[in-house]
Design a protein around this motif. Structure first.
Motif, mmCIF file in Angstrom:
data_model
loop_
_atom_site.group_PDB
_atom_site.id
_atom_site.type_symbol
_atom_site.label_atom_id
_atom_site.label_comp_id
_atom_site.label_asym_id
_atom_site.label_seq_id
_atom_site.Cartn_x
_atom_site.Cartn_y
_atom_site.Cartn_z
ATOM 1 N N UNK A 115 0.826 -1.225 0.000
ATOM 2 C CA UNK A 115 0.000 0.000 0.000
ATOM 3 C C UNK A 115 0.853 1.264 0.000
ATOM 4 N N UNK A 116 0.411 2.249 -0.765
ATOM 5 C CA UNK A 116 1.151 3.513 -0.864
ATOM 6 C C UNK A 116 0.811 4.478 0.265
ATOM 7 N N UNK A 117 -0.290 4.222 0.969
ATOM 8 C CA UNK A 117 -0.729 5.128 2.030
ATOM 9 C C UNK A 117 -0.945 4.353 3.323
ATOM 10 N N UNK A 118 -0.680 5.020 4.444
ATOM 11 C CA UNK A 118 -0.878 4.365 5.739
ATOM 12 C C UNK A 118 -1.985 5.025 6.550
ATOM 13 N N UNK A 119 -2.858 5.783 5.870
ATOM 14 C CA UNK A 119 -4.023 6.350 6.543
ATOM 15 C C UNK A 119 -5.278 5.604 6.075
ATOM 16 N N UNK A 120 -6.395 5.966 6.631
ATOM 17 C CA UNK A 120 -7.641 5.240 6.337
ATOM 18 C C UNK A 120 -8.489 5.911 5.257
ATOM 19 N N UNK A 121 -7.947 6.927 4.604
ATOM 20 C CA UNK A 121 -8.713 7.645 3.592
ATOM 21 C C UNK A 121 -8.866 6.794 2.322
ATOM 22 N N UNK A 122 -9.968 6.967 1.589
ATOM 23 C CA UNK A 122 -10.090 6.283 0.290
ATOM 24 C C UNK A 122 -9.036 6.793 -0.688
ATOM 25 N N UNK A 154 -9.435 12.512 0.538
ATOM 26 C CA UNK A 154 -8.970 11.233 0.014
ATOM 27 C C UNK A 154 -7.510 11.333 -0.422
ATOM 28 N N UNK A 155 -6.887 10.182 -0.592
ATOM 29 C CA UNK A 155 -5.536 10.096 -1.142
ATOM 30 C C UNK A 155 -5.617 10.089 -2.672
ATOM 31 N N UNK A 156 -4.523 10.477 -3.311
ATOM 32 C CA UNK A 156 -4.478 10.496 -4.778
ATOM 33 C C UNK A 156 -3.226 9.768 -5.269
ATOM 34 N N UNK A 157 -3.424 8.854 -6.217
ATOM 35 C CA UNK A 157 -2.313 8.265 -6.967
ATOM 36 C C UNK A 157 -2.375 8.819 -8.389
ATOM 37 N N UNK A 158 -1.303 9.460 -8.836
ATOM 38 C CA UNK A 158 -1.222 9.957 -10.210
ATOM 39 C C UNK A 158 -0.405 8.967 -11.030
#
Length: 254
Positions: free
Chosen positions: A94-101, A140-144
């Motif tokens: 996973x690229x993020x360690x928070x709970x956001x979508x 939310x998180x963003x993957x570009x």
């Protein structure tokens, strides 16, 4: 006589062929004609062995390559599948360690497609880079997603809620789509991957007639409710409308 299956086109075409190829590895030879950069790495990531791989950079080169292939009853175009039963790629960390979508964004079409569209005066697949900055949110998180030379000029800075995915191997980038709760993309292989994984997907789509595109990559997913489409004739004149549609889409699916 051993059957020969032709894989032709770009990333979206090949993704729809992957289920058939992975289920039919024995007694069949696979021949590939493509404009996809990194095609060799792409197929290796899926564990697919090609009998031959030929690349083209123009429509004329494509025609010449296809015309040079042998013809016979053993030679067929690869059957397609609309969805993956199981993600065929290994899951990445996973690229993020928070709970956001997580929202995936991709703004470019292939260099070959854009070159061809310019040649024929068509509406381009690429959409403005400012789409990304307009859609970045604290919610939310963003993957570009994109090639390095496409992403770097935008001047984005990675953070705890923004990641850039740009790998030489296109399949490596595709593996991160599984982490997305929604995807907003141009008419590209990224939107095909997300749709085949049944991830809610909004496509910014050039508003012109293209029956193969619509029949294979758009209409079936729209009918199933997996995909929504924002059609534009002038992406700059309709930019604000596209952003409103995109934000409404994210509010509805996240």
């Amino acid at each position: 006589m051993e059957q020969v299956v032709l894989l032709q086109g770009g990333m979206g075409d090949f993704l729809q062929c992957i289920p058939f190829v992975k289920s039919n590895k024995h007694g069949i030879k696979y021949v590939c004609v493509t404009h996809l950069k990194g095609a060799k790495l792409f197929f290796e990531a899926f564990g697919i062995k090609l009998e031959s791989l030929s690349t083209f950079n123009s429509e004329q080169e494509k025609i010449e390559l296809l015309n040079s292939l042998p013809r016979g009853p053993e030679y067929i175009n690869c059957p397609r599948t609309q969805y993956f039963d199981v993600n065929p790629l290994d899951i990445e960390q996973p690229l993020f360690d928070n709970s956001k979508p997580v929202v995936g964004i991709h703004i470019n079409g292939s260099a070959y497609s854009i070159k061809t569209q310019k040649q024929f005066g068509m509406v381009l697949k690429s959409i403005p880079a400012k789409v990304i900055k307009e859609l970045i949110s604290n919610n939310y998180n963003v993957i570009v997603f994109g090639l390095r030379h496409e992403i770097e000029p935008i001047g984005l800075t990675q953070s705890d809620t923004l990641r850039l995915v740009s790998h030489e191997n296109p399949a490596k980038s595709l593996a991160y789509i599984q982490q997305c709760n929604a995807v907003i993309a141009s008419d590209s292989g990224i939107k095909t991957m997300s749709s085949m994984l049944r991830i809610p997907t909004l496509v910014w789509l050039g508003d012109y007639q293209d029956f193969p595109r619509d029949q294979m990559f758009i209409d079936p997913y729209v009918s199933d409710g997996v995909m929504k489409v924002f059609r534009y004739k002038d992406v700059h004149a309709q930019f604000n409308q596209g952003i409103r549609v995109s934000k409404d889409f994210l509010q509805a699916v996240l």
